[in-house]
Design an enzyme around this catalytic site. Structure first.
Site, PDB file in Angstrom:
ATOM      1  N   GLU A  26       0.848  -1.191   0.000  1.00  0.00           N
ATOM      2  CA  GLU A  26       0.000   0.000   0.000  1.00  0.00           C
ATOM      3  C   GLU A  26       0.883   1.239   0.000  1.00  0.00           C
ATOM      4  O   GLU A  26       1.968   1.223   0.594  1.00  0.00           O
ATOM      5  CB  GLU A  26      -0.926  -0.002   1.228  1.00  0.00           C
ATOM      6  CG  GLU A  26      -1.900  -1.175   1.211  1.00  0.00           C
ATOM      7  CD  GLU A  26      -2.831  -1.218   2.429  1.00  0.00           C
ATOM      8  OE1 GLU A  26      -2.738  -0.331   3.294  1.00  0.00           O
ATOM      9  OE2 GLU A  26      -3.650  -2.155   2.499  1.00  0.00           O
ATOM     10  N   HIS A  62      -7.913   1.356   1.961  1.00  0.00           N
ATOM     11  CA  HIS A  62      -7.772   0.880   3.356  1.00  0.00           C
ATOM     12  C   HIS A  62      -8.549   1.800   4.319  1.00  0.00           C
ATOM     13  O   HIS A  62      -7.992   2.321   5.293  1.00  0.00           O
ATOM     14  CB  HIS A  62      -6.300   0.799   3.760  1.00  0.00           C
ATOM     15  CG  HIS A  62      -6.066  -0.149   4.910  1.00  0.00           C
ATOM     16  ND1 HIS A  62      -4.944  -0.898   5.058  1.00  0.00           N
ATOM     17  CD2 HIS A  62      -6.846  -0.455   5.999  1.00  0.00           C
ATOM     18  CE1 HIS A  62      -5.006  -1.617   6.164  1.00  0.00           C
ATOM     19  NE2 HIS A  62      -6.170  -1.364   6.762  1.00  0.00           N
TER      20      HIS A  62
END
Ligand code: NAI
Length: 411
Positions: free
Chosen positions: A269, A292
């Protein structure tokens, strides 16, 4: 290093990174008034200076409390991480300094569960593709591939805090709920455990993942498992990115084996808002991508504020370390009528017997004693009928025992 106790209004609380107002309110309500709340994270000299005067500190994920910073935190009695993760703190250094660390692992459970329910409905209606088409000027007004969730089967992999919440809400929508967990779990509502993960994958219209990141869950859904899912089934992953082989998932979505997916977490990420998000799932019309944010709601932030502040206040007022992440856990009753003496020490032979001698040698009556140890540290709490003067003498005698990390008296 030793500590005496003092009134709540003298306890200095430092809250960094815009910790929620709900935490400030909780401290005020509990009688703590010296609260220094700052919006930004601190580092270097500024952090060392600010933390040097604090008894309680609250941070989120950006402030790094490493061993060097903690060495300057000479008054600090506890750390609150107003978030889920705790790897921004050197937990061992904190433990060896006698500082318990608290966090809020389950304050955002409901937020994740609600998003998963929303995603389940969106996927079953084929909304990701329709949304993408409309943005390009398309107008596919038809019912093809569009289903109600009522009567459909939701398979939950991992039936813990989030999985059970999702299951209950899905049942309220008329779904049938199956689950698979490595532990034996009490089924809520009409949910049913399957005999195996394979069975769950073969029977579910939507599969949602709610397992932690462990060696055992790495690529839990790989190409072979994805192939076991029903044709046109949907996958939701708001757990951890490493649980799914994303290349295999992208392939199954491109080939049409899976109807769609909603993915909130990724094996890699971006570290911040400026870094580009890259993933083989980008550009696929049948995929809902979110950065997220499963647990990111204002309500969750409020809950985190209340939960972590409550843990810090309880430790400060009462000595309880229940749910501390780096410390022996002791859940303590109130100590009305007694002085409570806290003794944190290195877990080496002889400390406890020396501590007991301190009391027996003075003929002091012990009202209650609580002890927990882990590999490195011992935490003993002793309630005594003693005057303020006697309690101060006892604390000083305990502080002289070799191996003592710190002592505190609660009045
Ligand atoms: P939990 O610990 O309450 O439940 C996890 C469950 O998974 C447990 O019942 C455990 O026995 C089970 N499990 C472990 N290994 C398994 C395996 N190999 N197969 C089947 N079951 C297995 O955790 P919780 O709070 O429900 O969180 C679940 C996941 O959600 C975690 O990965 C957590 O990191 C993630 N999460 C994601 C958020 C987001 O923003 N997307 C926010 C909060 C949590």
């Amino acid at each position: 290093m030793t500590r005496t106790s003092f009134p709540r209004q003298d306890i200095r609380v430092l809250l960094l990174e815009g910790v929620s107002q709900s935490a400030v309110d909780a401290f005020h309500d509990a009688g703590y008034s010296l609260i220094d709340r700052r919006d930004q994270s601190l580092a270097g000299e500024a952090l060392v200076e600010a933390i040097g005067g604090a008894h309680l500190v609250g941070i989120r994920s950006r402030t790094q409390l490493d061993a060097e910073v903690l060495a300057h935190a000479r008054k600090l009695i506890a750390i609150g991480c107003f978030c889920i993760g705790t790897n921004q703190v050197d937990l061992e250094a904190a433990q060896l300094a006698g500082i318990p660390v608290f966090n809020a692992p389950y304050s955002n459970t409901r937020s994740v569960a609600e998003l998963v329910i929303g995603q389940t409905i969106m996927l079953m209606r084929g909304i990701p593709r329709r949304n993408a088409e409309c943005h390009r000027g398309g107008w596919s007004k038809n019912a093809a591939g569009s289903h109600e969730v009522r009567g459909k089967t939701l398979g939950l992999v991992g039936y813990g805090h989030i999985g059970t919440q999702v299951g209950l809400m899905a049942e309220a929508l008329g779904m049938q709920v199956l689950f698979h967990d490595i532990e034996t779990k009490l089924a809520l509502g009409n949910a049913r455990a399957t005999a195996s993960l394979d069975e769950l994958l073969a029977r579910s219209d939507v599969v949602s993942l709610h397992v932690p990141e462990t060696a055992g869950t790495r690529n839990l859904l790989d190409a072979a498992q994805i192939a076991r899912m029903r044709p046109d089934a949907h996958l939701v992953n708001a757990s951890r990115g490493t649980v799914v082989d994303v290349d295999a998932l992208a392939e199954a979505l491109r080939s049409g084996h899976l109807g769609g997916a909603a993915v909130d977490v990724f094996p890699v990420e971006p570290k911040g808002q400026d870094e580009e998000f890259t993933s083989p799932l980008r550009g696929l019309d049948n995929v809902l991508l979110t950065p997220h944010v499963g647990g990111s709601t204002l309500e969750a932030q409020d809950n985190i504020g209340v939960e972590v502040a409550a843990k810090l206040i309880r430790y400060s007022d009462n000595g309880s370390t229940l749910s501390a992440v780096n410390f022996p856990e002791v859940a303590l009753p109130g100590h009305d009528g007694s002085r409570r003496i806290l003794h944190i020490h290195r877990n080496v032979p002889g400390v406890l017997s020396r501590a007991n001698e301190v009391f027996s040698g003075r003929g002091i009556n012990i009202d209650g004693q609580y002890l927990r140890t882990d590999a490195k540290v011992g935490y003993v709490v002793i309630d005594v009928s003693a005057s303020e003067q006697q309690a101060a003498e006892l604390r000083a005698a305990l502080a002289d025992i070799p191996g003592t990390i710190r002592t505190r008296v609660l009045y």
